[in-house]
Design a protein around this motif. Sequence first.
Motif, PDB file in Angstrom:
ATOM      1  N   LEU A 146      -4.001  15.919  -2.413  1.00 48.22           N
ATOM      2  CA  LEU A 146      -3.366  14.737  -1.986  1.00 48.22           C
ATOM      3  C   LEU A 146      -2.978  14.737  -0.881  1.00 48.22           C
ATOM      4  CD1 LEU A 146      -3.004  11.864  -2.012  1.00 48.22           C
ATOM      5  CD2 LEU A 146      -1.719  12.208  -4.053  1.00 48.22           C
ATOM      6  N   PHE A 147      -1.008  15.779  -1.064  1.00 47.50           N
ATOM      7  CA  PHE A 147      -0.170  16.411  -0.410  1.00 47.50           C
ATOM      8  C   PHE A 147      -0.364  16.602   1.220  1.00 47.50           C
ATOM      9  CE2 PHE A 147       4.035  16.899  -2.619  1.00 47.50           C
ATOM     10  CZ  PHE A 147       4.137  15.969  -3.653  1.00 47.50           C
ATOM     11  N   VAL A 148      -2.038  17.536   1.170  1.00 48.98           N
ATOM     12  CA  VAL A 148      -2.015  17.980   1.987  1.00 48.98           C
ATOM     13  C   VAL A 148      -2.765  16.644   3.186  1.00 48.98           C
ATOM     14  CG1 VAL A 148      -3.637  19.627   3.663  1.00 48.98           C
ATOM     15  CG2 VAL A 148      -2.037  20.049   1.550  1.00 48.98           C
ATOM     16  N   GLN A 149      -4.048  16.272   1.984  1.00 49.56           N
ATOM     17  CA  GLN A 149      -4.797  15.239   3.213  1.00 49.56           C
ATOM     18  C   GLN A 149      -4.250  14.277   3.030  1.00 49.56           C
ATOM     19  OE1 GLN A 149      -8.106  17.602   0.288  1.00 49.56           O
ATOM     20  NE2 GLN A 149      -8.510  14.912   0.323  1.00 49.56           N
ATOM     21  N   GLY A 150      -3.802  13.305   2.248  1.00 50.70           N
ATOM     22  CA  GLY A 150      -2.593  12.345   2.219  1.00 50.70           C
ATOM     23  C   GLY A 150      -2.118  12.165   3.616  1.00 50.70           C
ATOM     24  N   ALA A 151      -1.420  12.583   4.680  1.00 51.16           N
ATOM     25  CA  ALA A 151      -0.433  12.731   5.305  1.00 51.16           C
ATOM     26  C   ALA A 151      -1.262  13.127   6.477  1.00 51.16           C
ATOM     27  CB  ALA A 151       0.130  13.514   5.373  1.00 51.16           C
ATOM     28  N   LEU A 152      -2.336  13.939   6.634  1.00 50.87           N
ATOM     29  CA  LEU A 152      -3.204  14.367   7.561  1.00 50.87           C
ATOM     30  C   LEU A 152      -3.723  12.249   8.915  1.00 50.87           C
ATOM     31  CD1 LEU A 152      -5.482  17.185   5.841  1.00 50.87           C
ATOM     32  CD2 LEU A 152      -2.849  17.741   7.441  1.00 50.87           C
ATOM     33  N   SER A 201       1.695   4.680  10.135  1.00 44.66           N
ATOM     34  CA  SER A 201       2.011   5.815   8.919  1.00 44.66           C
ATOM     35  C   SER A 201       3.468   6.927   8.923  1.00 44.66           C
ATOM     36  CB  SER A 201       0.056   6.105   8.687  1.00 44.66           C
ATOM     37  OG  SER A 201      -0.013   5.245   7.988  1.00 44.66           O
ATOM     38  N   ALA A 202       4.193   6.321  10.168  1.00 42.47           N
ATOM     39  CA  ALA A 202       5.618   7.470  10.161  1.00 42.47           C
ATOM     40  C   ALA A 202       6.012   7.841   8.302  1.00 42.47           C
ATOM     41  CB  ALA A 202       5.757   8.124  11.296  1.00 42.47           C
ATOM     42  N   LYS A 224       0.914  -0.919  -0.365  1.00 38.92           N
ATOM     43  CA  LYS A 224      -0.004  -0.036  -0.340  1.00 38.92           C
ATOM     44  C   LYS A 224       0.707   1.484  -0.124  1.00 38.92           C
ATOM     45  CE  LYS A 224      -2.904   2.412   2.327  1.00 38.92           C
ATOM     46  NZ  LYS A 224      -4.008   2.414   4.353  1.00 38.92           N
ATOM     47  N   GLU A 225       2.117   0.910   0.836  1.00 42.17           N
ATOM     48  CA  GLU A 225       2.478   2.338   0.884  1.00 42.17           C
ATOM     49  C   GLU A 225       3.514   2.490  -0.302  1.00 42.17           C
ATOM     50  OE1 GLU A 225       7.041   4.069   3.094  1.00 42.17           O
ATOM     51  OE2 GLU A 225       5.491   2.081   4.169  1.00 42.17           O
ATOM     52  N   ALA A 226       3.628   1.936  -1.239  1.00 42.87           N
ATOM     53  CA  ALA A 226       4.886   2.011  -2.451  1.00 42.87           C
ATOM     54  C   ALA A 226       3.798   1.915  -3.861  1.00 42.87           C
ATOM     55  CB  ALA A 226       4.985   0.238  -3.117  1.00 42.87           C
ATOM     56  N   LEU A 227       2.135   2.071  -3.672  1.00 43.83           N
ATOM     57  CA  LEU A 227       1.363   2.454  -4.277  1.00 43.83           C
ATOM     58  C   LEU A 227       1.067   3.555  -4.426  1.00 43.83           C
ATOM     59  CD1 LEU A 227      -0.819   1.709  -6.867  1.00 43.83           C
ATOM     60  CD2 LEU A 227      -2.478   0.626  -4.414  1.00 43.83           C
ATOM     61  N   PHE A 228       1.200   3.945  -2.947  1.00 45.46           N
ATOM     62  CA  PHE A 228       0.369   4.951  -2.473  1.00 45.46           C
ATOM     63  C   PHE A 228       1.859   6.162  -3.219  1.00 45.46           C
ATOM     64  CE2 PHE A 228       1.156   9.460   0.352  1.00 45.46           C
ATOM     65  CZ  PHE A 228      -0.192   9.617  -0.314  1.00 45.46           C
ATOM     66  N   LEU A 229       3.305   5.567  -2.447  1.00 49.50           N
ATOM     67  CA  LEU A 229       3.798   7.037  -2.837  1.00 49.50           C
ATOM     68  C   LEU A 229       4.286   6.805  -4.872  1.00 49.50           C
ATOM     69  CD1 LEU A 229       6.861   6.400  -0.764  1.00 49.50           C
ATOM     70  CD2 LEU A 229       5.078   7.998  -0.486  1.00 49.50           C
ATOM     71  N   THR A 255       6.408  11.578   6.549  1.00 45.23           N
ATOM     72  CA  THR A 255       7.770  11.834   6.566  1.00 45.23           C
ATOM     73  C   THR A 255       8.141  12.232   5.250  1.00 45.23           C
ATOM     74  OG1 THR A 255       8.496  10.300   8.601  1.00 45.23           O
ATOM     75  CG2 THR A 255      10.312  11.349   6.422  1.00 45.23           C
ATOM     76  N   GLU A 256       7.964  11.512   4.118  1.00 44.15           N
ATOM     77  CA  GLU A 256       8.268  11.362   2.634  1.00 44.15           C
ATOM     78  C   GLU A 256       6.677  12.437   1.756  1.00 44.15           C
ATOM     79  OE1 GLU A 256       8.934  11.163  -1.143  1.00 44.15           O
ATOM     80  OE2 GLU A 256      10.265   9.988   0.450  1.00 44.15           O
ATOM     81  N   LEU A 257       5.876  12.772   2.343  1.00 47.59           N
ATOM     82  CA  LEU A 257       5.229  13.744   2.396  1.00 47.59           C
ATOM     83  C   LEU A 257       5.765  15.507   2.907  1.00 47.59           C
ATOM     84  CD1 LEU A 257       1.514  12.779   1.875  1.00 47.59           C
ATOM     85  CD2 LEU A 257       2.972  12.716  -0.293  1.00 47.59           C
ATOM     86  N   ALA A 258       6.288  15.711   3.875  1.00 45.37           N
ATOM     87  CA  ALA A 258       6.754  16.496   4.607  1.00 45.37           C
ATOM     88  C   ALA A 258       7.878  16.748   3.327  1.00 45.37           C
ATOM     89  CB  ALA A 258       6.700  16.140   6.147  1.00 45.37           C
TER      90      ALA A 258
END
Length: 192
Positions: A104-110, A116-117, A53-58, A121-124
């Motif tokens: 997506l950058f804002v909502q994806g990591a809220l 999910s750290a 899931k994380e790889a797909l998200f990135l 961290t990646e989006l930050a």
Amino acid sequence: MTTGRPREFDIDERLERAMRVFWRQGYEGTALSDLTAAMNINRPSLYAAYGNKEALFLRAVDRYETGPAGYVGRAYAEPTARATAESLMRGAVALTTSEPRGCLFVQGALATGPGSASVRTELAARRQAAHTKLRDRFDRARAAGELPADIDPDALARSIWATTYGLAVQAAGGATAAELNRAVDLVMATFP
């Protein structure tokens, strides 16, 4: 030597579907079952084509950056610092008031929890890279005399990004493009 069965789906088209699910629901709010349903594939196919899931998200975030959020890259190429700032904010309004609403950058990591750290961290890091690029653009504009000598390029970039991300949050909450563009007008009236 045997080869696996060929894929019976378009990887890019399914990635587009996954991106939209993450964009609507965020990383944590998206279950694998949401992804497999939207992508119309089973879990083994998802894992084989995209990883976890994380790889797909990135990969979805990469697609978002070059696709729907491609206006950011174009904004850096604007001929003036003022045009760059305005292009970033107007682009954010146009993107975040269409469907799905928000960024997506804002909502994806809220609201990402400890598990999910790495996504947070990646989006930050990506937001920080965008900040650095804008700061450098403003620094060059100051050196060229386009911006006042006493302007702080870092603070100006932070202000523009804070506004841009705030516009996205407002859009996700239902603000209209007209309302948000009036806010951009006000910010631009005070641009140095």
